[in-house]
Each structure stands twice: as C-alpha cells, then as structure tokens.
Design a protein around this motif. Sequence first.
Motif, PDB file in Angstrom:
ATOM      1  N   GLU A  43       0.809  -1.218   0.000  1.00 10.64           N
ATOM      2  CA  GLU A  43       0.000   0.000   0.000  1.00 10.64           C
ATOM      3  C   GLU A  43       0.846   1.274   0.000  1.00 10.64           C
ATOM      4  OE1 GLU A  43      -0.358  -2.528   2.140  1.00 10.64           O
ATOM      5  OE2 GLU A  43      -0.678  -1.850   4.202  1.00 10.64           O
ATOM      6  N   PHE A  44       2.131   1.183   0.342  1.00 12.06           N
ATOM      7  CA  PHE A  44       2.981   2.380   0.319  1.00 12.06           C
ATOM      8  C   PHE A  44       3.796   2.480  -0.966  1.00 12.06           C
ATOM      9  CE2 PHE A  44       2.652   1.221   4.874  1.00 12.06           C
ATOM     10  CZ  PHE A  44       1.765   2.218   5.206  1.00 12.06           C
ATOM     11  N   PHE A  45       3.541   1.574  -1.902  1.00 12.10           N
ATOM     12  CA  PHE A  45       4.267   1.586  -3.171  1.00 12.10           C
ATOM     13  C   PHE A  45       3.367   2.191  -4.236  1.00 12.10           C
ATOM     14  CE2 PHE A  45       5.722  -0.613  -7.087  1.00 12.10           C
ATOM     15  CZ  PHE A  45       6.992  -0.077  -7.115  1.00 12.10           C
TER      16      PHE A  45
ATOM     17  N   CYS B 281      -8.140 -10.856 -24.801  1.00 12.70           N
ATOM     18  CA  CYS B 281      -7.144 -10.759 -23.732  1.00 12.70           C
ATOM     19  C   CYS B 281      -7.639 -11.487 -22.500  1.00 12.70           C
ATOM     20  CB  CYS B 281      -6.907  -9.308 -23.351  1.00 12.70           C
ATOM     21  SG  CYS B 281      -5.823  -8.516 -24.475  1.00 12.70           S
ATOM     22  N   THR B 282      -6.735 -12.216 -21.858  1.00 11.19           N
ATOM     23  CA  THR B 282      -7.071 -12.858 -20.589  1.00 11.19           C
ATOM     24  C   THR B 282      -6.077 -12.380 -19.538  1.00 11.19           C
ATOM     25  OG1 THR B 282      -5.708 -14.719 -21.210  1.00 11.19           O
ATOM     26  CG2 THR B 282      -8.043 -14.940 -21.594  1.00 11.19           C
ATOM     27  N   GLY B 283      -6.540 -12.287 -18.295  1.00 13.63           N
ATOM     28  CA  GLY B 283      -5.621 -12.036 -17.184  1.00 13.63           C
ATOM     29  C   GLY B 283      -5.418 -10.574 -16.882  1.00 13.63           C
ATOM     30  N   ALA B 284      -5.006 -10.308 -15.642  1.00 12.55           N
ATOM     31  CA  ALA B 284      -4.681  -8.946 -15.222  1.00 12.55           C
ATOM     32  C   ALA B 284      -3.396  -8.501 -15.902  1.00 12.55           C
ATOM     33  CB  ALA B 284      -4.514  -8.915 -13.708  1.00 12.55           C
ATOM     34  N   VAL B 285      -3.255  -7.198 -16.136  1.00 14.38           N
ATOM     35  CA  VAL B 285      -2.077  -6.684 -16.823  1.00 14.38           C
ATOM     36  C   VAL B 285      -0.981  -6.413 -15.800  1.00 14.38           C
ATOM     37  CG1 VAL B 285      -1.191  -4.899 -18.322  1.00 14.38           C
ATOM     38  CG2 VAL B 285      -3.536  -5.628 -18.546  1.00 14.38           C
ATOM     39  N   THR B 286       0.157  -7.064 -15.955  1.00 17.96           N
ATOM     40  CA  THR B 286       1.294  -6.790 -15.085  1.00 17.96           C
ATOM     41  C   THR B 286       2.148  -5.693 -15.699  1.00 17.96           C
ATOM     42  OG1 THR B 286       2.648  -8.452 -16.158  1.00 17.96           O
ATOM     43  CG2 THR B 286       1.344  -9.175 -14.303  1.00 17.96           C
ATOM     44  N   MET B 287       3.038  -5.125 -14.895  1.00 12.74           N
ATOM     45  CA  MET B 287       3.903  -4.052 -15.406  1.00 12.74           C
ATOM     46  C   MET B 287       4.733  -4.530 -16.589  1.00 12.74           C
ATOM     47  SD  MET B 287       5.378  -2.350 -11.988  1.00 12.74           S
ATOM     48  CE  MET B 287       4.283  -1.815 -10.705  1.00 12.74           C
ATOM     49  N   GLN B 288       5.147  -5.804 -16.551  1.00 13.39           N
ATOM     50  CA  GLN B 288       6.009  -6.320 -17.617  1.00 13.39           C
ATOM     51  C   GLN B 288       5.229  -6.495 -18.914  1.00 13.39           C
ATOM     52  OE1 GLN B 288       9.097  -6.503 -17.284  1.00 13.39           O
ATOM     53  NE2 GLN B 288      10.010  -8.057 -18.588  1.00 13.39           N
ATOM     54  N   THR B 289       3.951  -6.930 -18.837  1.00  7.86           N
ATOM     55  CA  THR B 289       3.206  -7.191 -20.071  1.00  7.86           C
ATOM     56  C   THR B 289       2.502  -5.945 -20.599  1.00  7.86           C
ATOM     57  OG1 THR B 289       1.337  -7.950 -18.761  1.00  7.86           O
ATOM     58  CG2 THR B 289       2.771  -9.632 -19.691  1.00  7.86           C
ATOM     59  N   ALA B 290       2.418  -4.851 -19.803  1.00  9.07           N
ATOM     60  CA  ALA B 290       1.660  -3.680 -20.235  1.00  9.07           C
ATOM     61  C   ALA B 290       2.208  -3.123 -21.554  1.00  9.07           C
ATOM     62  CB  ALA B 290       1.702  -2.614 -19.146  1.00  9.07           C
ATOM     63  N   ASP B 291       3.538  -2.993 -21.652  1.00 10.90           N
ATOM     64  CA  ASP B 291       4.143  -2.445 -22.872  1.00 10.90           C
ATOM     65  C   ASP B 291       3.919  -3.381 -24.060  1.00 10.90           C
ATOM     66  OD1 ASP B 291       4.987  -0.500 -21.222  1.00 10.90           O
ATOM     67  OD2 ASP B 291       7.064  -1.199 -21.089  1.00 10.90           O
ATOM     68  N   ARG B 292       4.015  -4.679 -23.803  1.00 11.41           N
ATOM     69  CA  ARG B 292       3.835  -5.681 -24.883  1.00 11.41           C
ATOM     70  C   ARG B 292       2.396  -5.647 -25.385  1.00 11.41           C
ATOM     71  NH1 ARG B 292       8.114  -5.596 -21.434  1.00 11.41           N
ATOM     72  NH2 ARG B 292       9.828  -6.839 -22.220  1.00 11.41           N
TER      73      ARG B 292
ATOM     74  N   PHE C 266      -5.953 -10.314  -8.217  1.00  9.49           N
ATOM     75  CA  PHE C 266      -4.568  -9.875  -8.351  1.00  9.49           C
ATOM     76  C   PHE C 266      -4.454  -8.356  -8.417  1.00  9.49           C
ATOM     77  CE2 PHE C 266      -4.899 -14.003 -10.560  1.00  9.49           C
ATOM     78  CZ  PHE C 266      -4.142 -14.742  -9.681  1.00  9.49           C
ATOM     79  N   GLY C 267      -5.605  -7.645  -8.363  1.00  9.60           N
ATOM     80  CA  GLY C 267      -5.617  -6.203  -8.580  1.00  9.60           C
ATOM     81  C   GLY C 267      -4.683  -5.421  -7.680  1.00  9.60           C
ATOM     82  N   ASP C 268      -4.545  -5.824  -6.400  1.00 15.19           N
ATOM     83  CA  ASP C 268      -3.723  -5.070  -5.457  1.00 15.19           C
ATOM     84  C   ASP C 268      -2.291  -5.572  -5.387  1.00 15.19           C
ATOM     85  OD1 ASP C 268      -5.787  -3.443  -4.828  1.00 15.19           O
ATOM     86  OD2 ASP C 268      -6.501  -4.662  -3.157  1.00 15.19           O
ATOM     87  N   CYS C 269      -1.948  -6.525  -6.216  1.00 13.08           N
ATOM     88  CA  CYS C 269      -0.597  -7.095  -6.174  1.00 13.08           C
ATOM     89  C   CYS C 269       0.430  -6.031  -6.576  1.00 13.08           C
ATOM     90  CB  CYS C 269      -0.524  -8.283  -7.112  1.00 13.08           C
ATOM     91  SG  CYS C 269       0.995  -9.187  -7.006  1.00 13.08           S
ATOM     92  N   TYR C 270       1.665  -6.161  -6.076  1.00 15.49           N
ATOM     93  CA  TYR C 270       2.658  -5.096  -6.252  1.00 15.49           C
ATOM     94  C   TYR C 270       3.047  -4.836  -7.695  1.00 15.49           C
ATOM     95  CZ  TYR C 270       5.701  -9.215  -6.133  1.00 15.49           C
ATOM     96  OH  TYR C 270       6.254 -10.421  -6.367  1.00 15.49           O
ATOM     97  N   CYS C 271       2.847  -5.825  -8.580  1.00 15.12           N
ATOM     98  CA  CYS C 271       3.311  -5.623  -9.951  1.00 15.12           C
ATOM     99  C   CYS C 271       2.160  -5.625 -10.945  1.00 15.12           C
ATOM    100  CB  CYS C 271       4.336  -6.685 -10.319  1.00 15.12           C
ATOM    101  SG  CYS C 271       3.669  -8.325 -10.212  1.00 15.12           S
ATOM    102  N   VAL C 272       0.909  -5.495 -10.468  1.00 16.18           N
ATOM    103  CA  VAL C 272      -0.244  -5.573 -11.364  1.00 16.18           C
ATOM    104  C   VAL C 272      -0.845  -4.192 -11.579  1.00 16.18           C
ATOM    105  CG1 VAL C 272      -2.591  -6.452 -11.558  1.00 16.18           C
ATOM    106  CG2 VAL C 272      -0.788  -7.953 -10.827  1.00 16.18           C
ATOM    107  N   LYS C 273      -1.065  -3.833 -12.848  1.00 17.02           N
ATOM    108  CA  LYS C 273      -1.604  -2.507 -13.166  1.00 17.02           C
ATOM    109  C   LYS C 273      -3.124  -2.469 -13.060  1.00 17.02           C
ATOM    110  CE  LYS C 273       1.652   0.075 -15.635  1.00 17.02           C
ATOM    111  NZ  LYS C 273       1.890   0.993 -16.738  1.00 17.02           N
ATOM    112  N   GLY C 274      -3.785  -3.596 -13.236  1.00 12.37           N
ATOM    113  CA  GLY C 274      -5.245  -3.646 -13.185  1.00 12.37           C
ATOM    114  C   GLY C 274      -5.793  -4.434 -14.354  1.00 12.37           C
TER     115      GLY C 274
END
Lengths: 204, 191
Positions: free
Chosen positions: A150-152, B62-73, B100-108
């Motif tokens: 939550e802080f990131f 598209c399937t799955g939540a978008v992670t930071m790594q796949t967003a650009d792809r 997975f929405g609140d996960c540290y590497c997931v954009k939504g």
Amino acid sequence: MLDFHTLKNSIIERFPNLSDEYFREDGTRLWVKAVLPQEFITLFDFVVKELRFDNFHMTVGLDSGDYFEIIYLLSNAENQMLNLRQRTVSRDDTFAASVYPYFENALFHERELIDLFGIDVQGLPAGHRYPLPDKWPDDNYPLRKDWKTEFFDKKTLTYDHEAAAEAERLRLEEEARKKAAREAAIAAAKAKKAQQEKEAQANE
Amino acid sequence: MNPLKKLIKWAQRKSPWIIHFNAGACNGCDIEVVDALTPRFDLERFGVLQKGSPRHADVLVCTGAVTMQTADRLKNIYDQMAEPKFVVAVGTCACSGGVFGDCYCVKGGIDAVIPVSAYIPGCAARPEAIIDGVVKLLSTLEDKKLQPKNPIVINSEKELADMLDEAEAAEENTETENFEENKAKEDNENA
C-alpha cells in the motif's frame, strides 16, 4: 537405506560444531537449522557428494526478522527428504553462497531470491533479472516483511518510506495500548477474585 | 457508405479473425478460450479463426490482469493491429484486475492500458459466455458504426442461472406429462 539417526550422526561427526539440537526429524524429513554461508557450502558439498542427496527440488526464502534464511529441499534415491538452511549474517549483510555449481536448476530459484528478498547470492552466471519487471526500482524487495504494497506507488514506482514508518509507529503504539489494556483487565479480574475469596472466608 | 468500408464491415462480420493474448492470467481463461475455439463449442462456425500475427487479426482476445512487464507488450500488439480493431476482455481479472488487482506488480484490468469493447466476466469465463460476447460484438457491427458505442458486458452467471432454471422447469414438465400418459395407458389396459 540409512535411517535419519545414522545420517544425523555422520553429519555431526564431520561437523562437530553442529550439535544435536540443530536437527529435527519430522516423519520422512530431516530438518537442519540455519548455518552461515562459509560453513553451509562445505555442509552442502558433503551432503550432496557423500550422503548422496542428489535431487534438488526447490528453495524457500524466509524473512526471519534479524536475518534472511534460505531453505534447500533435497532428497535421495530412497525418497528421504533433507531440509538444509543457509542464513545471512544480518539484514544489511545479505551475502549467501550459490548452489548453482551443484545443481543448474537452482539458477531461477536463486534469481528469485535476489529479486524478491534482496539476498546477495554470489556465484551465478551473468544474465537478465527474474521475475520482477525491467523497470522495477532498486532497493524494493516485495517479499520482505517490512515492505508493504500500500505504500508503493505503481505509477511513479516509488516507495513512501515516511508513510510506512508512520504506519509502523502507529501499529506499535496500538499494540502497546492493547497489551496494557489486557494486562489491566487481568489484574482487575485477579483483584476481584481475591476479594470474593476474602468475603467468602469472612462469611464462614 | 463507402463501398470499401461496406466490404470491410461485411468481411469482419462474417469472418472476424482473433488473436489471443495472455497478459498475466493463471491459464484458466486461456483453456476456456481454446475450448470455445475447438470443435466442442466451435466458434469457427461463426467464421472466427485464430491467427498467429496481430497484423492479421480484427479482435484482440485478452485474458488475465495486466502486469507491469506485459503492459508495454500489450500496447505494442494493440498498435500493430489494423483499424478497425476490437478488444475483448475475457475473465474477471481481465475486466478489473480481480484478486490480483492489489498485487505489487499488477496494473489492473485490460482497460488500464487499452480501450475495451466487450467485457466477459467469470472465473474462469465459460465458453458459452465467450461465444455470447463475440456474437453480441458482431451483431453491434450491423449498426452503421464501426465501433460499438458502449462496451458490451456479458452477465454470464445470471444468464446461465436463468437458462438452467428454464431447463429444469421444462424437464419437470416432460416428466409429469410422461407419467400421466403412462398412467392413462395402464388404466386403458386394465379396463
């Protein structure tokens, strides 16, 4: 097939500073407590090459508060499991030795330890980071206990250290307040009970 | 209307080609997409073909939540597709980020990166719901517009529950009818 008792004794014979309390048997599994990297790599060598625990399954990273631990899950041809542990010196000095020279499949497990826990695993070949995104900022290790999502800020990729410290302070205060309240309640209950007993004695 | 546009619209409606992209799914929805395409459910009877290149495709599934790594792809693939193009978000994670929405590497959800034409929720989305979504998307093309005005949302769980209720009611009716017929026959024989 050697039983765990014999295995334990052969390890203790070779490494006298590992006492009996370093070991724990759990059904089909023998657990060994965490040792520092320099000693760990000789222990690992002995266990793999002479005790023939030559199946490497996986590693588990562990945040133990003052230091980090890595659990290595090994097994032998007789289906016995051995869990070895390596620990770092402290939270800041996170050096750990790699087992890549023994098992090449440890490569991705150890890259994960580097990325997600910030353990400085030495002895891996050069290559890409794994599994965090390419843009991920340094000094942010998401599986550490003191790192909170939550802080990131996912947009700017920055971690709000001040807010995290403030939240931690509030949490500790709340915990202390609850502990004090619980102790006061217990003391009051004890006093009440004592008084009741006194009254009962007086009545008699 | 421009005859060329008319031709494109006709071709799209009769044979939309899709490309399937996994933006970080658990593979549950991917299996359902494959199930919908292959002969059991057979999306191909509507002319839907899966293509290997985004340049050949009209619909991005598209399937799955978008992670930071796949967003650009994902953005890259979307940009490579020829206009007019549509995006279908399959599964709860693709619609909103899901668990997975609140996960540290997931954009939504998918709509955090690219515009979405149809949402198909469900964990995992049923093949029937995927077919329903694609067919509804195609039917909106019959209007004069090349892009649907509002995104389509398939409420698969509710619709499916209604369908099951109807089927159960129909079954009960036939059972009672058969029972009455049999009883009447027996009575006749006895008489």
